[in-house]
Design an enzyme around this catalytic site. Sequence first.
Site, PDB file in Angstrom:
ATOM      1  N   SER A  68      15.056   3.844  58.347  1.00  9.47           N
ATOM      2  CA  SER A  68      14.869   2.781  57.368  1.00  9.47           C
ATOM      3  C   SER A  68      13.488   2.878  56.690  1.00  9.47           C
ATOM      4  O   SER A  68      13.194   3.871  56.040  1.00  9.47           O
ATOM      5  CB  SER A  68      15.097   1.424  58.032  1.00  9.47           C
ATOM      6  N   ASP A 189      26.772  -0.074  56.717  1.00 10.68           N
ATOM      7  CA  ASP A 189      25.417  -0.622  56.684  1.00 10.68           C
ATOM      8  C   ASP A 189      25.345  -1.846  55.762  1.00 10.68           C
ATOM      9  O   ASP A 189      25.746  -1.789  54.597  1.00 10.68           O
ATOM     10  CB  ASP A 189      24.455   0.459  56.178  1.00 10.68           C
ATOM     11  N   HIS A 216      23.454  -0.074  60.402  1.00 10.52           N
ATOM     12  CA  HIS A 216      22.035   0.207  60.178  1.00 10.52           C
ATOM     13  C   HIS A 216      21.331   0.536  61.495  1.00 10.52           C
ATOM     14  O   HIS A 216      20.330   1.261  61.502  1.00 10.52           O
ATOM     15  CB  HIS A 216      21.383  -1.021  59.528  1.00 10.52           C
TER      16      HIS A 216
END
Length: 240
Positions: A68, A189, A216
């Site tokens: 991320s 996600d 995620h």
Amino acid sequence: MDKRLVILPGWGFSSTVLQPLADELQYALAGFTVQLQPLPQMAGLNLEVVLAQLDQQLPEHCWLLGWSLGGMLATTLAARRVERCPGVISYASNACFVARAGWSEAMPASTFSEFYRLCSEDLQAGIKRFALLCSQGAEHARQLSRELYGLTQTSKDSLAGLDCLAELDTRSAISRFTGAQLHMLAQNDALVPASVAADLQALNSKAQVQILGQSHASPVAQVQLLAQSITSFIGNEQHA
């Protein structure tokens, strides 16, 4: 020198959340040293200083892997290091986390603003919401959400990290980096849409873009799956 892999976590987590993934990669990558690296301090610093600070902290000629926000920082730094970085791998990292002109497959600006406001008013409530979003789409989402919430980390850097997420734009970095690149996205996600895959691929025809995993939080929930893909990618590049 190139047999070192540094792993950066995502927003809201300490590096220890990725210890199981690091352990799996350390076992699978023969001869490699795998290192967990916390995100740099961001409060009161602009993005250029944050990146310079991270560059100083990391060893030379290492592979970079980030989740991320960590993946966005890793990608940006890889393009700056050029030949000093043999390759970069990201998971659930958009080129622009927040949608903007020319990049629509991202979180709507209004959604991000609402989340930012929640975190500024009640950070714990924001973190709880974040854990729910991270786990959305996973096989055992509720259980994973509780686990993630227990692994989150809050600090004075939390809002600064969100500022960094909103500002970062890795499109140029992906386009110009000539080293090995693998960008992995999760099918379900809730934070980074898998539909951005084609746009990411269009930035650099030599980069690899995969849809792998469910949520995620797959670096926590699907460790073996990710480790297999990462190990295969690095192994192929090492022997290319």
